[in-house]
Design an enzyme around this catalytic site. Sequence first.
Site, PDB file in Angstrom:
ATOM      1  N   VAL A 120       0.822  -1.207   0.000  1.00  0.00           N
ATOM      2  CA  VAL A 120       0.000   0.000   0.000  1.00  0.00           C
ATOM      3  C   VAL A 120       0.858   1.259   0.000  1.00  0.00           C
ATOM      4  O   VAL A 120       0.522   2.255  -0.650  1.00  0.00           O
ATOM      5  CB  VAL A 120      -0.965  -0.003   1.208  1.00  0.00           C
ATOM      6  CG1 VAL A 120      -1.754   1.298   1.281  1.00  0.00           C
ATOM      7  CG2 VAL A 120      -1.918  -1.187   1.115  1.00  0.00           C
ATOM      8  N   GLU A 121       1.982   1.217   0.709  1.00  0.00           N
ATOM      9  CA  GLU A 121       2.828   2.407   0.817  1.00  0.00           C
ATOM     10  C   GLU A 121       3.515   2.754  -0.508  1.00  0.00           C
ATOM     11  O   GLU A 121       3.554   3.918  -0.911  1.00  0.00           O
ATOM     12  CB  GLU A 121       3.896   2.203   1.902  1.00  0.00           C
ATOM     13  CG  GLU A 121       3.359   2.239   3.319  1.00  0.00           C
ATOM     14  CD  GLU A 121       3.013   3.646   3.786  1.00  0.00           C
ATOM     15  OE1 GLU A 121       3.292   4.608   3.053  1.00  0.00           O
ATOM     16  OE2 GLU A 121       2.456   3.779   4.894  1.00  0.00           O
ATOM     17  N   SER A 122       4.080   1.741  -1.169  1.00  0.00           N
ATOM     18  CA  SER A 122       4.912   2.044  -2.347  1.00  0.00           C
ATOM     19  C   SER A 122       4.696   1.121  -3.525  1.00  0.00           C
ATOM     20  O   SER A 122       5.343   1.303  -4.560  1.00  0.00           O
ATOM     21  CB  SER A 122       6.395   1.972  -1.949  1.00  0.00           C
ATOM     22  OG  SER A 122       6.738   0.631  -1.605  1.00  0.00           O
ATOM     23  N   TYR A 207      -6.570   3.783   4.233  1.00  0.00           N
ATOM     24  CA  TYR A 207      -5.265   3.130   4.374  1.00  0.00           C
ATOM     25  C   TYR A 207      -5.390   1.867   5.226  1.00  0.00           C
ATOM     26  O   TYR A 207      -4.907   0.795   4.846  1.00  0.00           O
ATOM     27  CB  TYR A 207      -4.279   4.108   5.010  1.00  0.00           C
ATOM     28  CG  TYR A 207      -2.914   3.526   5.296  1.00  0.00           C
ATOM     29  CD1 TYR A 207      -1.939   3.491   4.306  1.00  0.00           C
ATOM     30  CD2 TYR A 207      -2.601   3.009   6.551  1.00  0.00           C
ATOM     31  CE1 TYR A 207      -0.686   2.954   4.566  1.00  0.00           C
ATOM     32  CE2 TYR A 207      -1.367   2.470   6.810  1.00  0.00           C
ATOM     33  CZ  TYR A 207      -0.399   2.451   5.820  1.00  0.00           C
ATOM     34  OH  TYR A 207       0.832   1.905   6.072  1.00  0.00           O
TER      35      TYR A 207
END
Length: 231
Positions: A120-122, A207
């Site tokens: 999810v972050e990158s 998120y």
Amino acid sequence: MNTLVDDKRDCSNKVIRLMKRMTPVLIFLLLPFMILHTAHAEVYVYLGPDGERLVSDRPPAGNDGSYQLLSKRDTLSHAGHILANRPISTDRSRRFDQYISAAGSQYNVDPALIEAVIQVESAFNPNAVSKRGATGLMQLMRATASQYQVKDRFNPRENIFAGVKHLRYLLNRFDGQIPLVLAAYNAGATTVEKHRGIPPYPETQRYVTKVLGYHEHFQRTAFAKTTFGRR
């Protein structure tokens, strides 16, 4: 007199029935013009105060500067990437598995959770940089990287080990409650404590939901089972 009233009523009923029959035809005839008008309408894309994106055909009313204009388009054509909420692809390289496994083992953090956060972050891009300056696979801010003595935030090993160490810190702080840990990873631990739960920020709520979904996905993979399930 009654005959005249009845005639008017009958005439009105006939008009109503005619309009009902004509409505689908009118819609069919007007549809191309409606689509053409929409396709050429102005489209504004704004960044909201909580990181969310607002897509509208006009500037937000009474905007006090909280919404920043990202782009303005003259058409909706080829705007699907803006309007659609596309899932993140889970297709990726396995070249970071050794770091994920080692960090998960060292800090006793589920590798499936580490994978989900990175996804999810990158999206497993070690060169990813956010608008806020978060960098690398686990999107470390400069202060967080400094806290864990990271010299190069673009270095996959350093980035993962620091990110996982931070996850362990949050797991301890929030008694292993993963939704709160994820909310803290995104919005900050003090923010979560202030709200006594997941903050009412759309970005943070999305998120947490995304990471939890990918956590469940990666828990079913062979990698997670062989590196964490057998410990």
